[in-house]
Enzyme design. Sequence first.
Site, PDB file in Angstrom:
ATOM      1  N   ASP A 140      45.397  37.395  38.263  1.00  0.00           N
ATOM      2  CA  ASP A 140      44.390  38.440  38.201  1.00  0.00           C
ATOM      3  C   ASP A 140      43.224  38.011  39.095  1.00  0.00           C
ATOM      4  OD1 ASP A 140      43.031  40.756  37.248  1.00  0.00           O
ATOM      5  OD2 ASP A 140      41.891  39.471  35.895  1.00  0.00           O
ATOM      6  N   ASP A 169      39.340  39.427  39.149  1.00  0.00           N
ATOM      7  CA  ASP A 169      38.012  39.308  38.549  1.00  0.00           C
ATOM      8  C   ASP A 169      38.061  38.537  37.233  1.00  0.00           C
ATOM      9  OD1 ASP A 169      37.101  40.882  40.660  1.00  0.00           O
ATOM     10  OD2 ASP A 169      37.452  42.744  39.547  1.00  0.00           O
TER      11      ASP A 169
END
Length: 429
Positions: A255, A257
Amino acid sequence: MVQKAVILAGGKGTRLGKISEKIPKSLQLINAIPILHHQIALLAKYGVSEIYIITNYLYDKIEDSLQEMQQYKDLKIVVHKESKELGTVGGIKEIEHQLTADFFVLYGDIMLDVDVSRIAKFHSKNKSDATLVVHPTDHPKDSDLLGVNTSDKIIEFYPKHERNLEAVHPNISNAGLYLFTPKLFPFLAKGVKADFGKDIFPKIVDKLNMYAYNTPEYLKDMGTPDRIEKVRNDFATGIVQTKNLEHKQKAIFLDRDGVINKLSGYISKPEQLVVFEHAIKAIKKINASDYLAIVITNQPVVARGLCSIEELQQIHHTLEFTLGNSGAKLDAIFFCPHHPDKGFEGENISYKKECTCRKPNIGMIENAVAKFNIDVKKSYVIGDTWRDIECGTNAKMKTILVGDSKEGIGTNPTSKAKHLLEAVQQIIH
C-alpha cells in the site's frame, strides 16, 4: 513472430579500459560464454531466424568467435562491418535493404534474459512503430529517462545531458533493447554517426507511434569493470535466469499512504508526499531479493476532483524519483482512481462508480499477476488498513498489517509489524 534482429557490436568499450583492448566488450565472458553468444541463443530461442551483427572495433575477433557457434545450423548470421564509426544508428541504416519487416535491435554489451515473445505481442497489440524496452532505475540522475501516458505510449524523452538533474522526472530508463518497424528508416541519415537515445528518439516521438514495454526482467549493460563482475555474480547465483517472465515471479504488494509515505489526508500535490526513511530501506531490501516491489493504492483523490490522473502521475513520479535517488526502485505502481459514493461538490463524476480495482477488490493484483506472471501463493500484501488485508486475503496471499491505525482493527492478517521495514524483514531474512 519477429524473424530478424540486429546486434550492435561495433563499440570500443572505452569505459572498460584495458579489459577491452584485445577483447571487444561483446565477447566478454559470462559463465565462460561470450555475452554475444548469450544474446544469439536468447533470440534463437524465441524464433528469430536472421541476426545481423554490426561490427567495427576488433571485428575480426567477433567473426572468429562466431565460427564456434555450430549448434545453430538453421540460424542465418550476417556480420556487417561499418564503413566507419557510426554510433548506434548508422550501421543499421547501411543494412536497411535487409530489414523490410519488424526487427529487434540490441546493444552488444547488454546481458539479458527476457521473454521476447511478450515484447512482440505488446508491440503488435499497440500497433507500435518503435517499442523500447524500459525499466525503473535505482540511479535516475545518471540515466536517460522517458515519460509515458497511462497507455504506455511514450510522450517525451529526458536525456541526462539536457535536463535539470535535480528536477523530478519519471523514473523510467531505456534498457537497450528495441523493436522497430521499417517506418524508422526515413528518420535515419546514411553515413552519419548518431545515437538513438540522444539524436533520434527525441526527434521522432511526435512522428511515430512509440511505446514503452516496462519489465522487471534482467537487462544490464556491462560497460564498466564493476558491472561485468556484478553480471557474472548474478548469473552464477541464478538471478539472471529466474527474472525471465516465463518463470513465476514472487511479489510484495505495498500500500502507499501510511506504508511508504506519511499519511496526511488526501495527497493531491507532489510536495505533500513525505517518504519514510524506513520505507526506503525496506524497498532496497526487496530490490536485493527475488521479490518484485509493486504498489497497489486506492487514490480516490481523482474521483473527488482533488487532482487529475496526470497530476496523480506526477505524485508517483516524485515517489519513484525520491526512491531512485536513494538507490531504491518500484517495479510497478497500480492505482484505483474510483470511488463509489456520488453527490459531493467538485467530484469527477466519470470516476464515481463501482469498480473491480478498488481494494478490497483484487483488480489491481489481477492486473499485476497477468503482467508479471506472479505466483500469488508465494507473494505478500503489506498494508495499514482492513482494505489492504482483506484484499490480500481475497487474492489468497499472506498479509502483514503495519502500524497501529484504527483502520486495521478487526482484521486477521498473517502477521503484524510496526512499519514497512519490520514487515519486509519478516519475509526476507
